[in-house]
Design an enzyme around this catalytic site. Structure first.
Site, PDB file in Angstrom:
ATOM      1  N   SER A 170       0.801  -1.225   0.000  1.00  0.00           N
ATOM      2  CA  SER A 170       0.000   0.000   0.000  1.00  0.00           C
ATOM      3  C   SER A 170       0.830   1.270   0.000  1.00  0.00           C
ATOM      4  O   SER A 170       0.289   2.367  -0.103  1.00  0.00           O
ATOM      5  CB  SER A 170      -0.964  -0.001   1.177  1.00  0.00           C
ATOM      6  N   LYS A 191      -6.664   3.612   8.632  1.00  0.00           N
ATOM      7  CA  LYS A 191      -5.733   4.571   8.042  1.00  0.00           C
ATOM      8  C   LYS A 191      -6.332   5.974   8.038  1.00  0.00           C
ATOM      9  O   LYS A 191      -5.662   6.956   8.352  1.00  0.00           O
ATOM     10  CB  LYS A 191      -5.396   4.143   6.618  1.00  0.00           C
TER      11      LYS A 191
END
Ligand code: ADP
EC number: 3.4.21.53
Length: 852
Positions: free
Chosen positions: A743, A786
């Site tokens: 990511s 996140k």
């Protein structure tokens, strides 16, 4: 002794005076030496001498007053035993002394004392000479009869002893092998005789006399043994009788008079235990095993180690809740209220728990999957488990599995092991005392594996509704029905949960909290709880919401609320001291410190005292209450803030971008830094990266190189070949933490684009997304965590893969409102959003649309 004739002792012998015993030829004695003369003898003769001769000493029994060994030499017994000193051991405790091991060789008689100091030495005459006897043929016959008689008694005596003892068997053999003359001395030193009797035997220089004197001693010993055996036999019968009486007594319940009270008490205990076993509602199989064990227990002597083991086992079996359960009082409406009251937010989790409970209410025997709450620490996983138990009216028990790497922790040890005990499941059941508790299997993701087997495999049996109705703990060795137990598991991540175990569980993600949620949780739950724990009331302390926000943003950086809870605890403690002090003295607490011009609003001061707990106390009238916790008080108690908003500072030069990472502890923001230098086109990566992350870095560089012209990216010398004469270094803090995953792809591209274009990335942008070689942005996991991390860090714009858009629904509306989300399906979009004013692309705009 066969070597009897060969023994020639020196004519001058040093004399050792023994107090404790009489040494006879052929026997060995250990004697303690501590008188000055004897010590001197040992030191100068035994320890210094090197020849065999020097180890031969004369041992004389000290017949006179044993205490008068100090100055004058007592009158010596005339006959002694020449002995070989076999071993000398010295010690300084409790006082200096030697322990001497001496073996008697033969008798001697003192002819003349040669010297007294430092130890006595005498001229001696050896008395035991073999020739003397063998040559006297005349007395042979008489002696033969005597010795034969003696031999018979000796054999009789030895055979009365337990021949299975090796020493006894050896003695029996010695009787046949040794010369008869040696036997009286040897047997006298073995059998029970007084020192006086031994002395008489020592003095019996003539063999005939010696035999004559020893026979009565042997006979006495034989009679004694006979008597002992006689008294022992009836006692054994007694034992048998007691065992035989036991069942009758059990029926009649009339305790008969038994002399041995202890045994009686113990017997009563065993009877009680048996009664308990019979009345307990254990399974048939268990009852059978227990009755068998109690039968064994009754026959076992108490001193046997197995006695205690068997008893412990039976006591556990009786204590286990075979059939004891609490009544479920499940009412979904009440459960909803209770869950809502105990926990703020976590709607998804509460919804799923209610569904689970509702199905339970409708269908009594739920063979559904096990619920597993997965999320960062301190988000309330354990506490929800506790609430579930409360709503069901069940007992709650937490089993910590972190670090468990031995399957016997779950399934117990077999009883054959020393120190064996049941596993944690059975122990838990014993603790709660009912068979339908809620068991919280905490931290299933931290189960270990070792040579002692795989605990996860043992857990499989526990959790499988098809198998757990007959769970067999190794210690119990009978099946226990676990089907009524409600298992709930918790974990920080699913990555390390063994797949087979994961398969049995339904994962419910519990993400971290937003700042607003944390403030609410603090004010609704944590603060009241802390106040109560510290004996404070809201009239004594006030924590305004801004202070809570300060604690959340400046003193903690976590997904859950555990640190927040601890900080609140610290504040309460500090306030408790002030309150307690205030109760005793009216005097104002004096303090001075904290200076630099803080913005204290209500702070009116004469001597430049900013407001703090004590000052607030000063200001408030009556004296202290309520103590207001503001930022200054916070600084006083918790110290300077631990986290500051540093984001904008770190983005003040090209080559830095903020990525979003997921960790088992929640989401985190991550600064990716890049620098370039002259070199040969090398890429250096630091920060403990995994393979996937390294590949992302290579992908990013390749993509940028292939698109350098389009974006007008050049290296230091102005070439579009970005790696020409250039080395690139990429670093991912914190360097000590291992990182992996795809990511970070978009972040690396952005960071490098900034480096090569010399432009700054916007300071309030964070991003996440996997990249492909063609510049597509692929979806990633952990979006909610996140986003929350970015929100915590005060970032405003978040770039996420377009295909993750659906994940945003899980995020609280107020957080979403604070943030500006950019959905990107290709890297162009990412770069455009990451730089102020977009990232210029040379015409030829060719839009890439993800077909995924
Ligand atoms: P975990 O098991 O997830 O590590 P805990 O259940 O031990 O976390 O929670 C830590 C503390 O935070 C507990 O005192 C709990 O009551 C509190 N807490 C966590 N989440 C909430 C919530 N949503 N509402 C109220 N209290 C909460």
């Amino acid at each position: 002794m066969a070597a009897g004739s060969a023994i020639q002792i020196p004519s001058r012998l040093p004399l050792l005076l023994t107090q404790e015993g009489v040494l006879l030829p052929g026997s060995t004695m250990r004697t303690s030496v501590d008188s000055p003369r004897n010590m001197q003898l040992v030191r100068s003769r035994l320890l210094k001498g090197t020849s065999l001769r020097s180890t031969i000493i004369g041992v004389i029994p000290n017949t006179s007053d044993p205490t008068s060994d100090c100055d004058e030499l007592p009158s010596l017994h005339r006959i002694g035993t020449a002995a070989l000193a076999v071993q000398v051991v010295g010690s300084n405790w409790p006082k200096p002394h030697y322990t001497l091991l001496v073996t008697g060789l033969c008798r001697f008689q003192i002819l003349q004392l040669l010297k007294e100091k430092p130890y006595p030495v005498a001229e001696v005459e050896q008395l035991d000479r073999l020739e003397q006897f063998t040559n006297q043929l005349k007395s042979e016959e008489e002696l033969g009869e005597l010795s034969e008689q003696f031999y018979k008694y000796a054999v009789q005596l030895v055979e009365m002893l337990d021949m299975s003892v090796p020493a006894v068997a050896k003695l029996r053999r010695l009787l046949d092998n040794l010369p008869r003359e040696a036997l009286p001395d040897i047997l006298t030193s073995i059998i029970r005789t007084s020192n006086q009797e031994k002395l008489q035997i020592l003095d019996a220089v003539r063999l005939e006399e010696r035999f004559k004197m020893t026979i009565p001693l042997l006979v006495r010993q034989i009679e004694g043994l006979k008597l002992l055996q006689k008294t022992r036999k009836p006692k054994q019968d007694d034992d048998k009788r007691v065992v035989a009486i036991r069942p009758n007594r059990r029926i009649n319940h009339i305790p008969s008079t038994v002399e041995d009270e202890e045994e009686e008490e113990d017997h009563d205990d065993v009877v009680m235990l048996e009664k308990k076993i019979r009345t307990s509602s254990m399974s048939e199989q268990a009852l059978k095993v227990c009755l068998k064990e109690i039968k064994r227990l009754k026959k076992m002597p108490q001193s046997m180690p197995e006695y205690a083991l068997t008893r412990n086992y039976l006591e556990l079996m009786v204590e286990l809740p075979w059939n004891k359960s609490t009544k479920d009082r499940l009412e979904i409406r009440a459960a909803r209220i209770l869950l809502d009251n105990d926990h703020y937010a976590m709607e998804k989790l509460k919804k799923r728990v209610l569904e689970y409970l509702a199905v339970r209410q409708l269908k009594n025997n739920l063979k559904g999957p096990i619920l597993c709450f997965v999320g960062p620490p301190g988000v309330g996983k354990t506490s929800v488990g506790r609430s579930i138990a409360k709503t069901l009216g069940r007992e709650f028990h937490r089993i910590a599995l972190g670090g468990v790497c031995d399957q016997s922790d779950i399934r117990g040890h077999r009883r054959t092991y020393v120190g064996s005990m049941p596993g944690r499941i059975i122990n838990g059941l014993k603790t709660v005392g009912v068979n339908n508790p809620v068991f919280l299997l905490d931290e299933v993701d931290k189960l270990g594996k070792s040579l002692q087997g795989d605990p996860a495999a043992a857990l499989l049996e526990v959790l499988d509704p098809e198998q757990n109705h007959s769970f067999t703990d190794h210690y119990l060795n009978v099946a226990f029905d676990l089907s009524q137990v409600l298992f709930i598991a918790t974990a920080n991540t699913t990555a390390t949960i063994p797949p087979a175990l994961l398969d049995r569980m339904e994962i419910i993600q519990v993400p971290g909290y937003t700042q607003e949620e944390k403030i609410e949780i603090a004010h609704r739950h944590l603060i009241p709880k802390q106040l109560e724990q510290h004996g404070l009331t809201p009239q004594q302390i006030q924590i305004p919401q801004v202070t809570t926000l300060d604690i959340i943003t400046r003193y903690t950086r976590e997904a859950g609320v555990r640190s927040l809870d601890r900080k609140l605890g610290a504040i309460c403690r500090a306030v408790a001291v002030k309150v307690a002090e205030g109760q005793h003295k009216e005097t104002k607490p004096d303090r001075a410190e904290v200076g630099e011009g803080e913005d204290c609003k209500e702070h009116v001061t004469e001597d430049a005292k900013p407001e703090s707990i004590s000052d607030t106390a000063d200001l408030a009238l009556p004296p202290e209450m309520p103590i207001l916790i503001d930022f200054h008080a916070l600084k006083d108690i918790l110290g300077p803030p631990m986290y500051e908003m540093e984001v904008s500072e770190r983005l003040s030069q090209p080559g830095v971008a903020i990525g979003l990472a997921w960790t088992p502890l929640g989401g985190e923001i991550m600064f990716v830094e890049a620098s370039r230098m002259d070199g040969e086109g090398q890429l250096t990566l630091t920060g403990q990266l995994g393979d996937v992350m390294k590949e992302s870095a290579h992908l990013a560089i390749s993509w940028l190189r292939s698109n350098a012209k389009r974006y007008q990216l050049t290296n230091a010398s102005g070439s579009f070949d970005l790696l020409d004469n250039t080395d690139i270094h990429l670093h991912f803090p914190a360097g000590a933490v291992t990182k992996d995953g795809p990511s970070a792809g978009v972040t690396i591209v952005t960071c490098l684009a900034s480096l090569f274009s010399g432009r700054l990335v916007c300071s309030d942008v964070a991003m996440t997304g996997e990249i492909t070689l063609r510049g597509l942005v692929l979806p990633v996991g952990g979006i909610k965590d996140k986003v929350l991390a970015a929100h915590r860090a005060g970032l405003k714009r978040i770039i996420i893969p377009r295909r993750n858009e659906k994940d945003l629904e899980e995020i609280a509306v107020n957080v979403r409102q604070d943030l500006n989300f950019v959905m990107a399906s290709c890297l162009d979009e990412v770069l455009n959003a990451a730089f102020d004013g977009g990232f210029a692309v040379k015409p030829r705009v060719e839009h890439l649309n993800s077909k995924l």
